[in-house]
Motif scaffolding. Structure first.
Motif, mmCIF file in Angstrom:
data_model
loop_
_atom_site.group_PDB
_atom_site.id
_atom_site.type_symbol
_atom_site.label_atom_id
_atom_site.label_comp_id
_atom_site.label_asym_id
_atom_site.label_seq_id
_atom_site.Cartn_x
_atom_site.Cartn_y
_atom_site.Cartn_z
ATOM 1 N N MET A 192 6.585 -25.662 39.207
ATOM 2 C CA MET A 192 7.527 -25.232 38.205
ATOM 3 C C MET A 192 8.952 -25.179 38.776
ATOM 4 S SD MET A 192 7.279 -22.076 35.527
ATOM 5 C CE MET A 192 6.214 -22.838 34.341
ATOM 6 N N LEU A 193 9.070 -24.805 40.054
ATOM 7 C CA LEU A 193 10.398 -24.794 40.672
ATOM 8 C C LEU A 193 10.994 -26.195 40.738
ATOM 9 C CD1 LEU A 193 10.213 -22.194 43.596
ATOM 10 C CD2 LEU A 193 11.309 -21.966 41.369
ATOM 11 N N SER A 194 10.140 -27.195 40.892
ATOM 12 C CA SER A 194 10.655 -28.567 40.932
ATOM 13 C C SER A 194 11.249 -28.965 39.581
ATOM 14 C CB SER A 194 9.571 -29.550 41.366
ATOM 15 O OG SER A 194 8.528 -29.581 40.417
ATOM 16 N N LEU A 195 10.665 -28.473 38.488
ATOM 17 C CA LEU A 195 11.218 -28.747 37.158
ATOM 18 C C LEU A 195 12.579 -28.069 36.988
ATOM 19 C CD1 LEU A 195 8.024 -28.342 34.948
ATOM 20 C CD2 LEU A 195 9.116 -30.470 35.693
ATOM 21 N N ILE A 196 12.692 -26.855 37.483
ATOM 22 C CA ILE A 196 13.963 -26.139 37.403
ATOM 23 C C ILE A 196 15.012 -26.851 38.245
ATOM 24 C CG2 ILE A 196 15.126 -23.980 38.036
ATOM 25 C CD1 ILE A 196 12.532 -22.543 37.132
ATOM 26 N N THR A 197 14.629 -27.304 39.435
ATOM 27 C CA THR A 197 15.554 -28.047 40.290
ATOM 28 C C THR A 197 16.029 -29.314 39.601
ATOM 29 O OG1 THR A 197 14.533 -27.162 42.290
ATOM 30 C CG2 THR A 197 15.791 -29.204 42.524
ATOM 31 N N LYS A 198 15.117 -30.032 38.951
ATOM 32 C CA LYS A 198 15.478 -31.258 38.219
ATOM 33 C C LYS A 198 16.444 -30.935 37.078
ATOM 34 C CE LYS A 198 14.819 -35.680 37.586
ATOM 35 N NZ LYS A 198 15.293 -36.662 38.541
ATOM 36 N N ASP A 199 16.165 -29.865 36.355
ATOM 37 C CA ASP A 199 17.088 -29.434 35.301
ATOM 38 C C ASP A 199 18.478 -29.162 35.877
ATOM 39 O OD1 ASP A 199 15.116 -29.540 33.355
ATOM 40 O OD2 ASP A 199 14.945 -27.362 33.114
ATOM 41 N N HIS A 200 18.524 -28.470 37.014
ATOM 42 C CA HIS A 200 19.814 -28.149 37.630
ATOM 43 C C HIS A 200 20.580 -29.416 38.000
ATOM 44 C CE1 HIS A 200 18.632 -23.804 38.973
ATOM 45 N NE2 HIS A 200 18.750 -23.928 37.657
ATOM 46 N N GLU A 201 19.878 -30.412 38.505
ATOM 47 C CA GLU A 201 20.529 -31.683 38.840
ATOM 48 C C GLU A 201 21.111 -32.337 37.596
ATOM 49 O OE1 GLU A 201 17.385 -33.832 40.774
ATOM 50 O OE2 GLU A 201 17.494 -32.597 42.590
ATOM 51 N N GLN A 202 20.373 -32.287 36.522
ATOM 52 C CA GLN A 202 20.834 -32.900 35.281
ATOM 53 C C GLN A 202 22.009 -32.128 34.679
ATOM 54 O OE1 GLN A 202 17.153 -33.174 33.140
ATOM 55 N NE2 GLN A 202 16.480 -34.940 34.335
ATOM 56 N N VAL A 203 21.958 -30.811 34.767
ATOM 57 C CA VAL A 203 23.080 -29.999 34.291
ATOM 58 C C VAL A 203 24.319 -30.304 35.124
ATOM 59 C CG1 VAL A 203 23.970 -27.638 34.100
ATOM 60 C CG2 VAL A 203 21.660 -28.171 33.282
ATOM 61 N N GLU A 204 24.156 -30.441 36.426
ATOM 62 C CA GLU A 204 25.291 -30.779 37.304
ATOM 63 C C GLU A 204 25.915 -32.107 36.899
ATOM 64 O OE1 GLU A 204 27.106 -29.367 39.601
ATOM 65 O OE2 GLU A 204 25.954 -27.556 39.988
ATOM 66 N N LEU A 205 25.089 -33.079 36.563
ATOM 67 C CA LEU A 205 25.610 -34.374 36.111
ATOM 68 C C LEU A 205 26.484 -34.177 34.877
ATOM 69 C CD1 LEU A 205 23.839 -37.719 35.872
ATOM 70 C CD2 LEU A 205 24.843 -36.788 33.809
ATOM 71 N N LEU A 206 26.010 -33.403 33.924
ATOM 72 C CA LEU A 206 26.775 -33.156 32.700
ATOM 73 C C LEU A 206 28.037 -32.350 32.996
ATOM 74 C CD1 LEU A 206 23.806 -32.423 30.267
ATOM 75 C CD2 LEU A 206 25.065 -34.568 30.555
ATOM 76 N N LEU A 207 27.944 -31.391 33.909
ATOM 77 C CA LEU A 207 29.128 -30.617 34.290
ATOM 78 C C LEU A 207 30.163 -31.495 34.977
ATOM 79 C CD1 LEU A 207 27.490 -27.300 35.588
ATOM 80 C CD2 LEU A 207 28.613 -27.693 33.376
ATOM 81 N N ASN A 208 29.711 -32.495 35.728
ATOM 82 C CA ASN A 208 30.649 -33.434 36.363
ATOM 83 C C ASN A 208 31.453 -34.194 35.314
ATOM 84 O OD1 ASN A 208 29.817 -32.687 38.919
ATOM 85 N ND2 ASN A 208 28.421 -34.410 39.157
ATOM 86 N N VAL A 209 30.794 -34.601 34.241
ATOM 87 C CA VAL A 209 31.503 -35.300 33.160
ATOM 88 C C VAL A 209 32.518 -34.356 32.523
ATOM 89 C CG1 VAL A 209 31.274 -36.457 30.926
ATOM 90 C CG2 VAL A 209 29.592 -36.893 32.736
ATOM 91 N N LEU A 210 32.103 -33.108 32.266
ATOM 92 C CA LEU A 210 33.042 -32.140 31.687
ATOM 93 C C LEU A 210 34.224 -31.889 32.628
ATOM 94 C CD1 LEU A 210 30.609 -29.509 30.100
ATOM 95 C CD2 LEU A 210 31.929 -31.295 28.930
ATOM 96 N N THR A 211 33.975 -31.874 33.921
ATOM 97 C CA THR A 211 35.049 -31.683 34.896
ATOM 98 C C THR A 211 36.029 -32.855 34.875
ATOM 99 O OG1 THR A 211 33.609 -30.350 36.300
ATOM 100 C CG2 THR A 211 35.544 -31.322 37.354
ATOM 101 N N GLU A 212 35.497 -34.065 34.768
ATOM 102 C CA GLU A 212 36.375 -35.239 34.675
ATOM 103 C C GLU A 212 37.210 -35.190 33.404
ATOM 104 O OE1 GLU A 212 34.722 -39.122 35.525
ATOM 105 O OE2 GLU A 212 33.181 -38.210 36.780
ATOM 106 N N GLN A 213 36.592 -34.766 32.320
ATOM 107 C CA GLN A 213 37.323 -34.653 31.061
ATOM 108 C C GLN A 213 38.382 -33.544 31.145
ATOM 109 O OE1 GLN A 213 36.715 -36.698 27.769
ATOM 110 N NE2 GLN A 213 36.790 -37.622 29.783
ATOM 111 N N LEU A 214 38.074 -32.472 31.849
ATOM 112 C CA LEU A 214 39.039 -31.400 32.059
ATOM 113 C C LEU A 214 40.251 -31.911 32.835
ATOM 114 C CD1 LEU A 214 39.864 -28.404 31.923
ATOM 115 C CD2 LEU A 214 38.509 -28.047 34.007
ATOM 116 N N ALA A 215 40.015 -32.729 33.860
ATOM 117 C CA ALA A 215 41.122 -33.308 34.629
ATOM 118 C C ALA A 215 41.997 -34.188 33.735
ATOM 119 C CB ALA A 215 40.584 -34.113 35.813
ATOM 120 N N GLU A 216 41.358 -34.953 32.863
ATOM 121 C CA GLU A 216 42.112 -35.784 31.906
ATOM 122 C C GLU A 216 42.960 -34.903 30.989
ATOM 123 O OE1 GLU A 216 42.160 -39.297 31.191
ATOM 124 O OE2 GLU A 216 41.268 -39.460 33.184
#
Length: 193
Positions: free
Chosen positions: A1-25
């Motif tokens: 179950m921790l591996s699923l949470i870790t995978k979710d965190h990786e995916q959330v980080e990917l989405l947060l990276n896009v939001l961060t790039e948009q924030l810079a714009e």
């Protein structure tokens, strides 16, 4: 179950990276801000995280508090942060809706909300990755994990059909992110269940 949470965190980080790039714009007053994509990301995060990810973490942490913590008055920081993040995501979603409806909203105020959302999401994930998950991995026995799996599978928060829909939504969102030029790794396999 921790591996699923870790995978979710990786995916959330990917989405947060896009939001961060948009924030810079946004902060550099460029014209490349894609408010619709930001809204879709925030909408996805609100729905998936609040409906499946946080309840899974809350279940695990509640089990820990119930079975391994002697001080019953110990505050549940995790649940408190989940509530705070839910509020921030609703607030940001509302701001994005206003912007897309051409309502008056100062971009500096929106940028502040977006930065706060991204920073608090990242801080929360860091806390979970560096404190909570190692604690669970250390303390829980295989029997504990079986009991948690049983509680999760028999709880009312898991709906396989809805999770499949979230996987499809994530895949489409990821493709839009790739098409918009934010990411290039199409071969990464993603699954949120």
């Amino acid at each position: 179950m921790l591996s699923l949470i870790t995978k979710d965190h990786e995916q959330v980080e990917l989405l947060l990276n896009v939001l961060t790039e948009q924030l810079a714009e946004l902060e550099s007053e460029q014209q490349g801000v894609n408010f619709k994509l930001m809204d879709d990301i925030v909408h996805y995060l609100r729905n998936y995280i609040d409906r499946y990810h946080h309840p899974k973490e809350d279940l695990i942490y509640s089990y820990y508090l119930e079975n391994y913590v002697e001080d019953a008055s110990m505050p549940n920081r995790l649940a408190s942060e989940h509530q705070s993040l839910n509020f921030l995501s609703r607030e940001l979603s509302s701001a994005l809706n206003m912007i897309q409806l051409d309502s008056v909203m100062p971009f500096d105020e929106f940028a502040r909300q977006l930065r706060s959302f991204v920073d608090k999401q990242r801080s929360h994930i860091q806390y979970e990755n560096n404190v909570v998950m190692p604690l669970m991995a250390e303390k829980f026995t295989p029997d504990d994990w079986c009991q948690i799996e049983h509680l999760w599978k028999n709880g009312d928060v898991q709906d396989i059909k809805t999770l499949a829909v979230f996987n499809e939504v994530y895949d489409r969102l990821k493709q839009r992110i790739i098409d918009a030029g934010f990411m290039h790794d199409i071969d990464e396999e993603l699954c949120l269940v």
